[in-house]
Design an enzyme around this catalytic site. Structure first.
Site, PDB file in Angstrom:
ATOM      1  N   ARG A 232     -12.583 114.754 -17.793  1.00  0.00           N
ATOM      2  CA  ARG A 232     -12.060 115.940 -17.118  1.00  0.00           C
ATOM      3  C   ARG A 232     -10.567 116.049 -17.400  1.00  0.00           C
ATOM      4  O   ARG A 232      -9.826 115.061 -17.323  1.00  0.00           O
ATOM      5  CB  ARG A 232     -12.283 115.859 -15.605  1.00  0.00           C
ATOM      6  CG  ARG A 232     -13.704 116.145 -15.158  1.00  0.00           C
ATOM      7  CD  ARG A 232     -14.140 117.593 -15.414  1.00  0.00           C
ATOM      8  NE  ARG A 232     -15.479 117.873 -14.928  1.00  0.00           N
ATOM      9  CZ  ARG A 232     -16.599 117.755 -15.640  1.00  0.00           C
ATOM     10  NH1 ARG A 232     -16.542 117.340 -16.901  1.00  0.00           N
ATOM     11  NH2 ARG A 232     -17.770 118.052 -15.107  1.00  0.00           N
ATOM     12  N   GLU A 260      -9.581 125.544 -17.789  1.00  0.00           N
ATOM     13  CA  GLU A 260     -10.506 125.944 -18.856  1.00  0.00           C
ATOM     14  C   GLU A 260     -10.951 127.378 -18.629  1.00  0.00           C
ATOM     15  O   GLU A 260     -11.263 127.737 -17.485  1.00  0.00           O
ATOM     16  CB  GLU A 260     -11.706 124.994 -18.885  1.00  0.00           C
ATOM     17  CG  GLU A 260     -11.287 123.580 -19.233  1.00  0.00           C
ATOM     18  CD  GLU A 260     -12.458 122.596 -19.338  1.00  0.00           C
ATOM     19  OE1 GLU A 260     -13.620 123.025 -19.215  1.00  0.00           O
ATOM     20  OE2 GLU A 260     -12.197 121.415 -19.551  1.00  0.00           O
ATOM     21  N   HIS A 279     -14.745 121.824 -24.566  1.00  0.00           N
ATOM     22  CA  HIS A 279     -15.648 121.220 -23.577  1.00  0.00           C
ATOM     23  C   HIS A 279     -17.106 121.253 -24.060  1.00  0.00           C
ATOM     24  O   HIS A 279     -17.967 121.894 -23.440  1.00  0.00           O
ATOM     25  CB  HIS A 279     -15.505 121.907 -22.209  1.00  0.00           C
ATOM     26  CG  HIS A 279     -15.967 121.026 -21.069  1.00  0.00           C
ATOM     27  ND1 HIS A 279     -15.440 121.092 -19.805  1.00  0.00           N
ATOM     28  CD2 HIS A 279     -16.918 120.050 -21.011  1.00  0.00           C
ATOM     29  CE1 HIS A 279     -16.028 120.212 -19.013  1.00  0.00           C
ATOM     30  NE2 HIS A 279     -16.949 119.565 -19.725  1.00  0.00           N
TER      31      HIS A 279
HETATM   32  C1  DGY Z   1     -20.708 117.477 -17.284  1.00  0.00           C
HETATM   33  O1  DGY Z   1     -21.944 117.538 -17.276  1.00  0.00           O
HETATM   34  O2  DGY Z   1     -20.065 117.192 -16.286  1.00  0.00           O
HETATM   35  C2  DGY Z   1     -20.019 117.770 -18.580  1.00  0.00           C
HETATM   36  O3  DGY Z   1     -18.662 117.880 -18.435  1.00  0.00           O
HETATM   37  C3  DGY Z   1     -20.547 119.023 -19.234  1.00  0.00           C
HETATM   38  O4  DGY Z   1     -21.792 118.803 -19.702  1.00  0.00           O
END
Ligand code: DGY
Length: 315
Positions: A232, A260, A279
């Site tokens: 993240r 984002e 992402h």
């Molecule tokens: C999640 O699943 O948390 C990822 O960041 C995206 O697939």
């Protein structure tokens, strides 16, 4: 019963949900407006959502009938999980099924930054590769034999470690809970930061981990070291990272950002020495299908009062 879905889903999934409940589905690729979601959630029993949709305490206070939130993501930082627990709302997510895809992409970023893959591609596309092989063209750094520090040693961190062993890397890790894994040296986080050629983040975003890699932590990293983030964006102080990349001291491979999509004004976009992805850690057809299927299974289990296949916080 009523199910709210905050993103467009395939007809077959709509059919499955409609057999059990009244379905209200947001059909646009644009995010559902908060006011609409609050309105829809007022009499909803379940919400199927993704990480782009914030489910906060205000929404939960309005959703008096809500029993289950099922998110098509392993991360749950977009959901106020404490408020959900206070309201007796169960949260389902999608751990496990995206581990390999995310670990693969982590290695892709390590190799992409180290071997300057994006710069090489841009050189050819721009027509600037005019004089063939040269001894010093795009010299990079090896992943083979590198010392890699993993912050977070959950399933994704461990899957990255497994791959790194194939590259003959020395793997260090720091983890909140002591988790001994063969072939991985558990070290203090500051030691990891100051020792590793590559630091890779694999920890969930929580109030405790937010901003965990700040100016001080970045300053501990070795000259020329690389920060990889497929977890993240908000784990890292992005402004401090920009300053380090700009100075040429650090490099970075990023799949995630504090905001984002990455704002057009972000300085990251102008900086060599980093590879930026939008992402896409879990973005393979197989994995996205598995995530969606698990999220649907969580949703139906919650609606029917059964145990969720992947309930947040379950052992
Ligand atoms: C999640 O699943 O948390 C990822 O960041 C995206 O697939």
């Amino acid at each position: 019963m009523k199910v709210v879905v905050t993103f467009p889903i395939p007809d077959v999934a709509k059919q499955m949900i409609s057999e059990q409940a009244v379905l209200q589905c947001w059909e646009s690729e644009e995010s559902i407006p908060t006011s609409t979601l609050i309105d829809w959630a007022t009499d909803a029993d379940a919400i199927l959502t993704t990480l782009t949709c914030s489910i906060d305490s205000e929404l939960l206070a309005h959703a008096q009938q809500l029993k289950v939130i099922s998110t098509v993501s392993v991360g749950v930082d977009h959901i106020d999980v404490d408020a959900a627990a206070e309201h007796g709302v169960i949260v389902g997510h999608t751990p496990g099924v995206l581990t390999d895809s995310t670990a693969d992409l982590t290695l892709a970023l390590m190799l992409g930054v180290g071997r300057r893959v994006a710069e090489g591609d841009a050189l050819i596309r721009s027509g600037a590769w005019s004089d063939g092989w040269k001894p010093n063209l795009l010299l990079g750094t090896d992943l083979s034999g590198a010392t890699v520090g993993l912050i977070g040693l959950g399933p994704i961190g461990q899957a990255v470690a497994t791959r790194l062993k194939g590259f003959g890397c020395r793997v260090l890790a720091s983890n909140r809970t002591l988790r001994s894994v063969e072939g991985i040296e558990l070290v203090d986080r500051d030691i990891l930061l100051s020792t590793a050629d590559i630091v890779s983040l694999h920890t969930a975003l929580t109030p405790e981990t937010s901003g965990m890699i700040g100016r001080r932590e970045l300053a501990l990293m070795q000259d020329g070291a690389m920060l990889i983030n497929t977890a993240r964006g908000a784990l890292v102080d992005e402004a401090a990272l920009v300053a380090e990349i700009k100075s040429g001291r650090l490099r970075a491979g990023l799949d995630v950002y504090a905001e984002e999509p990455l704002p057009l004004a972000s300085e990251l976009r102008e900086l060599p020495g980093c590879v930026l992805l939008p992402h896409v850690g879990s973005a393979t057809e197989r994995t996205r299908r598995a995530m969606f299927e698990l999220a649907l299974a969580n949703l139906f289990a919650g609606l029917q009062g059964r145990d969720l296949p992947a309930r947040l916080g379950a052992a």
